[in-house]
Design an enzyme around this catalytic site. Structure first.
Site, mmCIF file in Angstrom:
data_model
loop_
_atom_site.group_PDB
_atom_site.id
_atom_site.type_symbol
_atom_site.label_atom_id
_atom_site.label_comp_id
_atom_site.label_asym_id
_atom_site.label_seq_id
_atom_site.Cartn_x
_atom_site.Cartn_y
_atom_site.Cartn_z
ATOM 1 N N ILE A 41 9.337 2.853 -3.312
ATOM 2 C CA ILE A 41 10.580 3.609 -3.313
ATOM 3 C C ILE A 41 11.422 3.433 -2.083
ATOM 4 O O ILE A 41 12.509 3.376 -2.480
ATOM 5 C CB ILE A 41 9.670 5.019 -3.021
ATOM 6 C CG1 ILE A 41 8.914 5.499 -4.243
ATOM 7 C CG2 ILE A 41 10.917 6.132 -2.929
ATOM 8 C CD1 ILE A 41 9.713 5.431 -5.596
ATOM 9 N N ASP A 90 3.651 0.206 12.538
ATOM 10 C CA ASP A 90 2.677 0.964 11.968
ATOM 11 C C ASP A 90 2.984 2.468 12.272
ATOM 12 O O ASP A 90 2.774 2.926 13.449
ATOM 13 C CB ASP A 90 1.295 0.722 12.456
ATOM 14 C CG ASP A 90 0.216 1.574 11.818
ATOM 15 O OD1 ASP A 90 0.754 2.434 10.937
ATOM 16 O OD2 ASP A 90 -1.015 1.174 11.958
ATOM 17 N N TYR A 98 -3.473 14.528 2.053
ATOM 18 C CA TYR A 98 -2.389 13.995 1.401
ATOM 19 C C TYR A 98 -1.410 15.278 1.033
ATOM 20 O O TYR A 98 -0.342 15.418 1.576
ATOM 21 C CB TYR A 98 -2.386 13.195 0.403
ATOM 22 C CG TYR A 98 -1.155 12.638 -0.185
ATOM 23 C CD1 TYR A 98 -0.209 11.886 0.136
ATOM 24 C CD2 TYR A 98 -0.882 13.235 -1.744
ATOM 25 C CE1 TYR A 98 0.976 11.377 -0.481
ATOM 26 C CE2 TYR A 98 0.429 12.728 -2.368
ATOM 27 C CZ TYR A 98 1.381 11.875 -1.585
ATOM 28 O OH TYR A 98 2.289 11.691 -2.493
ATOM 29 N N LYS A 132 2.012 16.451 3.113
ATOM 30 C CA LYS A 132 3.296 16.286 2.491
ATOM 31 C C LYS A 132 3.729 17.751 2.506
ATOM 32 O O LYS A 132 4.879 18.085 2.523
ATOM 33 C CB LYS A 132 3.343 15.681 1.147
ATOM 34 C CG LYS A 132 2.863 14.367 1.349
ATOM 35 C CD LYS A 132 4.275 13.590 1.865
ATOM 36 C CE LYS A 132 4.322 11.984 1.497
ATOM 37 N NZ LYS A 132 5.549 11.317 1.807
ATOM 38 N N ALA A 185 4.763 7.862 -9.813
ATOM 39 C CA ALA A 185 5.665 6.884 -9.773
ATOM 40 C C ALA A 185 4.854 5.395 -9.851
ATOM 41 O O ALA A 185 3.833 5.146 -9.430
ATOM 42 C CB ALA A 185 6.457 6.617 -8.335
ATOM 43 N N THR A 236 4.757 2.235 -8.531
ATOM 44 C CA THR A 236 4.936 1.545 -7.174
ATOM 45 C C THR A 236 3.979 0.489 -6.961
ATOM 46 O O THR A 236 2.787 0.440 -7.436
ATOM 47 C CB THR A 236 5.318 2.271 -6.041
ATOM 48 O OG1 THR A 236 3.838 3.142 -5.675
ATOM 49 C CG2 THR A 236 6.459 3.437 -6.239
#
Length: 260
Positions: free
Chosen positions: A23, A66, A159, A163, A192, A194
């Protein structure tokens, strides 16, 4: 009647985290197509980062970093501006999607995902906003979030939570920075295609042709591709979205809250 504003990034310096693949890379390339003068991208793969930077066709700085390292993250904007001038467009596209449920997510994994997915965008947004306010310049920020920020799957606890924090940060900073004409919007991205997703599928033990099997199950017959979301991100960075801030856009084939 005045003409419709064009989607153009002419004269802009754009910084894209995670700009070495997927992305982020798609957005960096779309920014160049929209006329961006200079680009800065970040990533952990030095070879890949240099290759992408060399291929964009405009002055581009690759910054190896990082984003889990707060000190490294804090240096990114200064490095970009020393080489390219004031950054007035930021895309926080980098993110980690490691698996883990509420029953088995280690604290170390929780901390790493929050560091990359929420803390890094905070550090970069703060640094960019401080510089733009001091210069009395406007700017635009796009945060790549996820549909999982609405709650997410049980196996994506850290996650989804990280987010979700980024979604709230998007609205909070949009409100706090609007008086300075710095706009902040977010994209809740669906499933997606990716490189990162391919790596996750392989790590989960799925067959090499998982994409061929998954695509027909989607409403529009394929997964979202980087090019799809790149156009929206560039629009949000441009003056075509000059009156838009604090928006969280669901960019998915499924409609949140719809059943049957």
């Amino acid at each position: 009647m005045s003409a419709l504003p064009k989607v153009s990034l002419k004269g802009r310096v754009v910084l894209v985290t995670g700009g070495t693949q997927g992305i982020g890379e798609g957005i960096a390339r779309a920014a160049v197509e929209a006329g961006a003068d200079r680009i800065a991208i970040t990533g952990r793969d030095i070879g890949r980062g240099r290759a992408v930077a060399d291929s964009l066709g405009v002055p581009t700085l690759f910054i190896p970093a990082d984003l889990a390292d707060a000190d490294a993250c804090a240096r990114i904007l200064a490095l970009a501006e020393d080489a390219l001038g004031p950054v007035d467009a930021l895309v926080n596209a980098a993110g980690l999607t490691d698996r883990g449920s509420i029953l088995d997510t280690p604290v170390a994994l929780w901390d790493r995902l929050f560091a990359v997915n929420a803390r890094a965008p905070f550090i970069l947004t703060q640094a960019m906003a401080q510089r733009l306010v001091a210069l009395r310049r406007s700017g635009a920020i796009v945060n790549i979030i996820t549909m999982s920020s609405h709650g997410g799957q049980p196996f994506l606890t850290a996650y989804a939570a990280s987010k979700g924090a980024l979604a709230t940060l998007t609205k909070n900073t949009a409100h706090g920075l609007r008086a300075h004409r710095i706009r902040v919007n977010g994209i809740n991205l669906g499933w997606a295609d990716t490189p990162g997703e391919h790596a996750i599928q392989a790590r989960d033990g799925n067959p090499a042709d998982w994409l061929d099997q998954a695509a027909p199950t989607q409403p529009f017959g394929r997964l979202i591709e980087p090019r799809d979301v790149a156009g929206l991100a560039v629009h949000l960075l441009s003056d075509a979205a000059a009156m838009m801030t604090g928006a969280l856009i669901d960019f998915d084939q499924n409609v949140m809250g719809a059943y049957g």
